[in-house]
Design an enzyme around this catalytic site. Structure first.
Site: not given
Ligand code: DGJ
Length: 730
Positions: A195, A363-364, A440, A473, A475-477, A537
């Site tokens: 990451w 964003d989030d 997370r 956007k 996302d997938m965290n 990031d």
């Molecule tokens: C991970 C993304 O890479 C960031 O840019 C941001 O959108 C965060 N998630 C938000 O939780």
């Protein structure tokens, strides 16, 4: 482009500078013959070495296993004596895994097969060789497909497995490509990382045994990219042979080179076979194997990358933005994280609009009750505490200032603390009787189930229809854990693709940017849906030189999501000049991710000029050819001066009349002379006009490429210059 030489039973795929040749051995085995610099069609079948004693099965029945263990198979199966890694393994109901694929028929046609469920290359100007193979005892059919597009030194390989028999079989391994190269003089280039440290380049000589990168995470991953190249020891950025492999797929993968007992190299790429199983039911069920892209270059790594870039821009990305000007955005993530109010956002938007920024991305943190990453994924309704009245007051303000609006989603996830989870705990992937692992503070939705996808899609649609949203956007965290059945890994990906398909076909004007906790799904599969992908990031300009270099090895630069952020940088604490942060972000999508209101007057003053400059050059990044002039992974230090402590790259228009050079001095050194940078990709015959150190110059392309430009020692670390060169009639 594709010919069949009946007398030799040989197929030849010719592209401008390369040929890929395969042929049928007597017994119906499909073998690899040649892949390299273009060669006139002729009988090359001797190269298969099939007649070399004592391994000829027709001459010595005892030695079939030895023959199988060294013949150059195009799609090796398991169980009949080839002990190298197979490309294909299936299991019959009795538990047996032996399969013996032999030629049945072939056809050559204009166009290609396009999977209805997987991302794939598309477009006119291509030809396909389809070879049908069969395992006679089971009756299972494998249709191998090889496509070449006009003007591109690439072969797109895939397969369809068809079960027209009366019994079910389980597919255990279905790689997309396997190539038996005839020698071992290779080094393997791959991309590793973590990451915020994605796509670090590694180049190591092949050794006997297997060298593999892979993912078992349910995503292509931060740790390894589904890409590798086999290059000659002498291959450089601009010269020598490079064989590049990537996969148009975003889930688990394997990519491997195996150096064999006879010093040959088996190169393979495909879906990760570990924990893979797919029940292929009887009576006509089919399985589509993801496409692999194989590129040959005799113009070094640069030539290989430019082929990937052009192929993906012309024949993979579908978005209307692939060639179109994209708005310069500002994203509030690093500016506010979860801590924002309507007033704060409006303040950032107002200042951004004043400076000429064109798109505001929220964003989030805008939905549910999401004050941190502990809750609310799955509850896609605006948080009335932060956004009273929902999105409308915010979007009214933003559009009233002449900006467009974009929004963040993480559609594949569910927080244990969410209304969706309270109502449907079974929607999260898990195994009955086992605790689910949180990452997370979230779980992954079971996208193999249609009702789960529908539940998210209904919510997303409501939001998309409620506000003027022109960018998303996605996302997938987190990665997958407690996967209950092996089939789910792939079914999950098919579910993700299904929802993305609904989004891009239902809302074709939306600019979609994929993201996965930074760059964990930075792969060609995602390009089919989104023309740009957030690369990392880590927005530190120095670190980005490496991340963006690594990414550009196989992905088009215009797809590399890159922003200017504040200093000290949030990932590294490093300070770099604002101007260089912009020059580095222009080697990608270019945007801002900061609170413009808190910038210095000097920094603010640079923004309108940066945006104007970006719009005057962005066509070069989208449509031009990229030439990397340095390698930021090269060792630094005085001894390695020739390639250390700086980075440089160019973009050149297709007609070579317009070019852009960016040079970054990574580390300043006292009492150092200017650095000579030799340009590349220009037309040697053309004369170019450009400004350097405040003076206008005209030089021929030959001069600039052979003699180079002297770039003076700049003052300070991470300083940079950007030079535009235009052909002139003088
Ligand atoms: C991970 C993304 O890479 C960031 O840019 C941001 O959108 C965060 N998630 C938000 O939780």
């Amino acid at each position: 482009m594709i010919t069949y030489l009946e007398s030799a039973r040989q197929f030849q795929l010719d592209t401008p500078r390369a040929s890929y040749v395969l042929a049928l051995a007597d017994e119906g085995f499909l073998c690899h013959v040649y892949w390299g610099k273009r060669i006139a069609p002729q009988d090359l079948t001797d190269l298969m070495r099939l007649g070399e004693a004592p391994f000829v099965p027709s001459q010595n029945e005892r030695e079939r296993a030895s023959f199988m263990d060294c013949a150059p198979f195009e799609y090796p199966a398991a169980g009949t004596g080839d002990y190298r890694e197979p490309a294909f393994v299936m299991e019959t109901p009795d538990g047996g895994r032996t399969c013996d694929l032999r030629y049945v028929s072939h056809r050559i046609y204009s166009g290609k097969y396009n999977s209805a469920v997987l991302p794939h290359t598309w477009g006119n100007g291509c030809e396909t060789l389809e070879i049908t193979m069969q395992d006679a005892p089971s009756g299972l059919t494998v249709r191998l497909s090889y496509t070449v597009f006009e003007g591109l030194d690439a072969v797109i390989r895939s397969a369809v497995i068809e079960n027209e028999t009366a019994q079910d079989v389980t597919l255990r391994r279905v790689l997309s490509a396997s190539v038996d190269l005839d020698d071992d003089r290779f080094e393997m280039i791959s991309l590793y990382g973590s990451w915020a440290r994605e796509r670090q380049m590694q180049r190591v000589p092949l050794h006997h045994g297997k060298q593999r990168i892979d993912s078992m995470r349910g995503e292509s991953s931060h740790q390894y990219s589904p890409f590798f190249a086999l290059v000659r020891p002498e291959t450089t950025e601009q010269t020598g042979e490079a064989y590049g492999f990537t996969l148009i797929y975003s889930g688990n993968f394997t990519a491997q080179a195996e150096l064999t007992q006879f010093c040959q190299t088996r190169a393979q790429i495909g879906i990760q076979p570990e924990d893979f199983a797919w029940l292929l039911q009887s009576d006509g069920c089919r399985f589509d194997v993801p496409e692999a892209v194989l590129v040959y270059s005799d113009e070094g790594l640069g030539g290989m990358s430019r082929t990937f870039h052009k192929l993906f821009t012309d024949h993979l990305i579908r978005s209307k933005y692939r060639y179109a000007e994209r708005p310069v955005l500002i994203n509030n993530w690093e500016a506010t994280y979860f801590d924002f109010s309507l007033e704060k956002l409006c303040g950032i938007a107002e200042e951004a609009a004043r400076l000429g920024i064109e798109l505001f991305v929220l964003d989030d943190g805008w939905f549910g009750r999401r004050d941190s990453d502990n809750c609310s994924l799955g509850d896609w309704t605006p948080d009335q505490r932060k956004l009273p009245g929902g999105l409308k007051p915010l979007t009214d303000h933003i559009t009233g200032k002449g900006m467009r609006f974009g929004l963040w989603f993480e559609p594949e996830m569910i927080s244990p603390d969410s209304d969706l989870f309270r109502a449907h705990p079974d929607y999260a992937i898990g195994i009955e009787g086992r605790p689910r692992t949180q990452s997370r503070a979230q779980y992954v939705l079971d996208y193999s189930r249609r009702e789960v996808r529908d539940a998210v899609w209904e919510q997303m649609k409501k939001i998309l229809d409620s506000a003027p949203i022109s960018y998303i956007k996605w996302d997938m965290n987190r990665q997958l854990t407690e996967v209950p059945r092996a089939e789910l890994w792939h079914k999950y990906m098919l579910g993700v693709y299904d929802l993305m398909e609904r989004l891009v076909t239902g809302y074709p004007d939306i600019l979609l940017e994929n993201c996965s906790g930074g760059g964990a799904r930075f792969d060609a599969g995602m390009l089919y849906y989104s023309p740009q992908i957030w690369a990392s990031d880590d927005t530190d300009a120095k670190e980005r030189l490496r991340i963006q270099y690594g990414a550009s090895l196989f992905m088009p630069p215009a797809a590399i999501g890159s922003h200017v952020s504040v200093c000290p940088n949030h990932a590294t604490g490093r300070n770099t000049p604002f101007a260089t942060r912009a020059n580095v972000a222009m080697n990608g999508t270019f945007g801002y991710e900061l609170n413009v209101a808190s910038l210095s007057d000097d920094e603010k003053a640079q923004i309108p000029e940066q945006i104007a400059r970006w719009h005057s050059i962005s066509h070069l990044i989208r449509e031009g050819a990229q030439y990397r002039l340095a390698n930021p992974f090269a060792p630094s230090g005085f001894a390695a001066q020739a390639n250390a402590d700086y980075d440089a790259w160019m973009y050149i228009s297709r007609d070579r009349t317009d070019a852009l050079l960016t040079y970054v001095q990574i580390t300043a050194e006292a009492n150092m002379k200017s650095r000579r940078i030799k340009l590349a990709g220009l037309d040697p015959e053309m004369t170019y006009r450009f400004a350097l150190d405040g003076t206008e110059h005209t030089k021929t392309g030959a001069y600039l490429m052979q003699c180079g430009l002297l770039i003076r020692n700049l003052w300070g670390d991470m300083t940079s210059v950007q030079i535009r060169l235009k052909a002139t009639a003088e």
